[in-house]
Structures are given as structure tokens and as C-alpha cells.
Motif scaffolding. Structure first.
Motif, PDB file in Angstrom:
ATOM      1  N   GLU A   1      16.273  -4.095 -11.742  1.00 40.59           N
ATOM      2  CA  GLU A   1      16.586  -5.175 -12.155  1.00 40.59           C
ATOM      3  C   GLU A   1      17.168  -4.965 -13.627  1.00 40.59           C
ATOM      4  OE1 GLU A   1      14.896  -9.733 -11.957  1.00 40.59           O
ATOM      5  OE2 GLU A   1      13.674  -8.355 -13.224  1.00 40.59           O
TER       6      GLU A   1
ATOM      7  N   VAL B   1      19.822  -9.255 -12.401  1.00 39.44           N
ATOM      8  CA  VAL B   1      20.577  -8.688 -11.093  1.00 39.44           C
ATOM      9  C   VAL B   1      19.670  -7.630 -10.310  1.00 39.44           C
ATOM     10  CG1 VAL B   1      22.698  -7.322 -10.098  1.00 39.44           C
ATOM     11  CG2 VAL B   1      22.707  -9.090 -12.007  1.00 39.44           C
TER      12      VAL B   1
ATOM     13  N   THR C   1      20.228  -4.346  -8.889  1.00 38.47           N
ATOM     14  CA  THR C   1      21.518  -3.613  -8.625  1.00 38.47           C
ATOM     15  C   THR C   1      21.296  -2.699  -7.502  1.00 38.47           C
ATOM     16  OG1 THR C   1      20.342  -2.007  -9.960  1.00 38.47           O
ATOM     17  CG2 THR C   1      21.729  -3.428 -11.133  1.00 38.47           C
TER      18      THR C   1
ATOM     19  N   GLY D   1      22.750  -5.813  -5.295  1.00 39.65           N
ATOM     20  CA  GLY D   1      24.008  -6.625  -5.876  1.00 39.65           C
ATOM     21  C   GLY D   1      23.850  -7.912  -5.362  1.00 39.65           C
ATOM     22  N   ALA D   2      22.477  -8.586  -5.973  1.00 42.63           N
ATOM     23  CA  ALA D   2      22.331  -9.958  -5.812  1.00 42.63           C
ATOM     24  C   ALA D   2      21.841 -10.355  -7.119  1.00 42.63           C
ATOM     25  CB  ALA D   2      21.654 -10.336  -4.711  1.00 42.63           C
ATOM     26  N   LEU D   3      21.923 -11.709  -7.400  1.00 49.87           N
ATOM     27  CA  LEU D   3      21.131 -12.326  -8.645  1.00 49.87           C
ATOM     28  C   LEU D   3      19.699 -12.365  -8.318  1.00 49.87           C
ATOM     29  CD1 LEU D   3      23.832 -15.002 -10.202  1.00 49.87           C
ATOM     30  CD2 LEU D   3      23.862 -12.332 -10.268  1.00 49.87           C
TER      31      LEU D   3
ATOM     32  N   ARG E   1      21.866 -18.023 -12.611  1.00 50.84           N
ATOM     33  CA  ARG E   1      22.701 -17.788 -13.563  1.00 50.84           C
ATOM     34  C   ARG E   1      22.659 -18.869 -14.861  1.00 50.84           C
ATOM     35  NH1 ARG E   1      29.275 -18.097 -12.591  1.00 50.84           N
ATOM     36  NH2 ARG E   1      29.239 -20.329 -12.660  1.00 50.84           N
TER      37      ARG E   1
ATOM     38  N   ALA F   1      31.565  -4.051  -8.506  1.00 43.61           N
ATOM     39  CA  ALA F   1      30.777  -4.940  -7.793  1.00 43.61           C
ATOM     40  C   ALA F   1      31.421  -5.201  -6.476  1.00 43.61           C
ATOM     41  CB  ALA F   1      30.209  -6.265  -8.585  1.00 43.61           C
TER      42      ALA F   1
ATOM     43  N   LEU G   1      32.027 -11.680  -3.670  1.00 39.94           N
ATOM     44  CA  LEU G   1      31.010 -12.045  -4.852  1.00 39.94           C
ATOM     45  C   LEU G   1      31.251 -13.180  -5.750  1.00 39.94           C
ATOM     46  CD1 LEU G   1      29.914  -8.667  -5.452  1.00 39.94           C
ATOM     47  CD2 LEU G   1      28.944  -9.984  -4.078  1.00 39.94           C
TER      48      LEU G   1
ATOM     49  N   GLU H   1      30.349 -14.301  -9.470  1.00 41.47           N
ATOM     50  CA  GLU H   1      29.302 -13.718  -9.772  1.00 41.47           C
ATOM     51  C   GLU H   1      29.426 -11.966 -10.069  1.00 41.47           C
ATOM     52  OE1 GLU H   1      26.185 -14.362  -7.037  1.00 41.47           O
ATOM     53  OE2 GLU H   1      26.003 -16.554  -7.748  1.00 41.47           O
TER      54      GLU H   1
ATOM     55  N   ILE I   1      27.231  -8.928 -11.857  1.00 41.74           N
ATOM     56  CA  ILE I   1      26.690  -7.791 -11.171  1.00 41.74           C
ATOM     57  C   ILE I   1      27.171  -6.376 -11.583  1.00 41.74           C
ATOM     58  CG2 ILE I   1      26.305  -6.807  -8.911  1.00 41.74           C
ATOM     59  CD1 ILE I   1      26.674  -9.861  -7.729  1.00 41.74           C
TER      60      ILE I   1
END
Length: 252
Positions: free
Chosen positions: A2, A18, A20, A23-25, A29, A108, A225, A228, A232
Motif C-alpha cells: 500500500e 493504492v 499496488t 492497481g486499485a485505490l 480519493r 498504470a 482506470l 484514477e 495508481i
């Protein structure tokens, strides 16, 4: 892993934590309007607000809308020119990795989005305050391309076809799409891409304009994406730097 990702744009500064690997929050945000004027100190204060909001103390990635070489800002087309020569880690802290905003979004999108698994030449373009670009050859980034500044009809492309121009001139989606198509045709003729990905804030409205764009055999698709991607990609760059500390800042 993260990591906090922060995306500095011409109109807004957005950040989120994120995952990593996915590939997601991981949290919703936060968006803060970009200060006017967008001088380094004021932008740094906005970044600190985002860091405080997420109670973050670890590595973080920060994007910038301009050329970034070895963590140093070299151009500043859509923010104040006082940015030129600023070292990102001096402004945002030693744990900050700073890189070009479109490069971050492109990385990303190539890893988790529309470009995933694609070979050949892929061009990712972000339409917002300006036009950002990220170029990939067999999945490898060619950094800091800044193709939004090529000349179309005597003007920089982003001064004719950015989303900001669409809003300021109150262009219909069809009329704006014709400008975008002219720009995309120029990029196609220069680079012969196998895929063009349209990202940035306008990507969530792709259904309104992509139907008016036809590049023949060259597919043009919306980013998966969406807006975002920069957050990312910034987090991915920071995670990579944390794994390989000897790597030069500013390169994902």
C-alpha cells in the motif's frame, strides 16, 4: 504493497492510498483544487493536506504535469514556470518519487488497464487541462514525450483539442471530436501505434465522443482506470523505488 499516490493536475490535485499489486485505490480519493497561482509552495501545501488526510508517513508517488528528469522538473506548461529546476524530493520530502503525470497514468493503464499485455507501439493520451502523452514500445515506457505540444494548424495541439478548450469554447462533443481526430491522425502518422488509449478526466465520457472518431485500422479505446490512473501509477513508481532504492527518482 500500500502506497500513497498523488496526481498534480492543472485544475485539481488528487490523492489516495493504492494497493499496488492490484492497481486499485484502498480508500476514497481526496481532491483539492490546484492553487492559483500554482507555485511550488502553494502546491506543496495542498500535497501536505492530502498526506495529512491519509495520515501517511511512508513512501509516496507524486505526478507532475511536465518533464521530470531524475526527480527534477524541467518544464511547466500548465502550472507556474517557477517550477522549472525544482527537485521534487526537496519540496515533498525524501520519500517522495516524482514523475511525469501522463507517464504515471500510462504505466498504470499498461499494467492494469486497456494496454495490459499489448505489444508493439502503444500511445496513451490524457485529455484534461492539457494533453499528456505516454509512449510504450513492447510495454517499455519512453518517458517525457509531451506530445500535447506538437503543432496543429499553427497552435500547440493542447491549445486546440484539450478538454479545457472544449469547455472554454463550449464545443459540442462532435465538433471537439473532429479536433481530437485530427490530432490523433497526426500521432498515428508519426508513430504508427498498434493502439491508442484515451485517458484523463474526459475518459469517463468516452461514449459521448469516441463514436465520432475513426482512425481506420488503428484502434482508439477509452482508458479502463479513467482518472484514477495517475494516482495508481504514482503509487506504483514509489513502490518500485522502495524495492530498488538505488533507482533514480522520477523513473517508474
Amino acid at each position: 504493497m500500500e502506497v500513497l499516490g498523488i496526481d498534480i493536475g492543472g485544475s485539481g490535485i488528487k490523492g489516495a492510498t493504492v494497493d499496488t499489486a492490484a492497481g486499485a485505490l484502498t480508500r476514497e480519493r481526496l481532491r483539492i483544487p490546484t492553487p492559483r497561482p500554482a507555485v511550488p509552495g502553494a502546491v506543496a501545501q495542498a500535497v501536505r493536506e492530502i498526506v495529512t488526510h491519509f495520515d501517511w508517513s511512508g513512501p509516496m508517488g507524486v505526478t507532475f504535469p511536465g518533464v521530470v528528469l531524475d526527480g527534477v522538473v524541467r518544464t511547466a506548461a500548465n502550472v507556474d514556470r517557477s517550477w522549472i529546476g525544482v527537485r521534487g524530493s526537496d519540496l515533498f520530502g525524501k520519500q517522495a518519487v516524482v514523475l511525469n503525470d501522463a507517464d504515471a497514468a500510462g504505466v498504470a493503464e499498461m499494467t492494469f488497464g486497456a494496454g495490459r499485455g499489448r505489444r508493439g507501439v502503444v500511445l496513451v493520451l490524457t485529455f484534461g487541462t492539457g494533453i499528456g502523452s505516454a509512449l510504450f514500445v513492447d510495454g517499455v515506457l519512453v518517458p517525457n514525450t509531451e506530445f500535447g505540444h506538437i503543432e496543429i494548424r499553427g497552435k500547440e495541439a493542447e491549445h486546440r483539442a484539450s478538454d479545457r478548450v472544449r469547455e472554454e469554447k463550449d464545443l459540442s462533443w462532435e465538433k471537439w471530436a473532429r479536433r481530437v481526430e485530427e490530432y490523433l491522425r497526426r500521432m498515428r502518422d508519426l508513430l504508427s501505434p498498434t493502439l491508442i488509449v484515451i485517458g484523463g478526466g474526459v475518459s469517463k465520457k468516452a461514449a459521448k465522443f469516441l463514436r465520432y472518431i475513426d482512425l481506420g485500422d488503428t484502434p482508439v479505446v477509452p482508458a479502463v482506470l479513467r482518472n484514477e490512473a495517475g494516482i495508481i501509477g504514482a503509487a506504483m513508481a514509489a513502490a518500485e523505488a522502495a524495492r530498488t532504492p538505488v533507482a533514480s527518482a522520477g523513473h517508474p
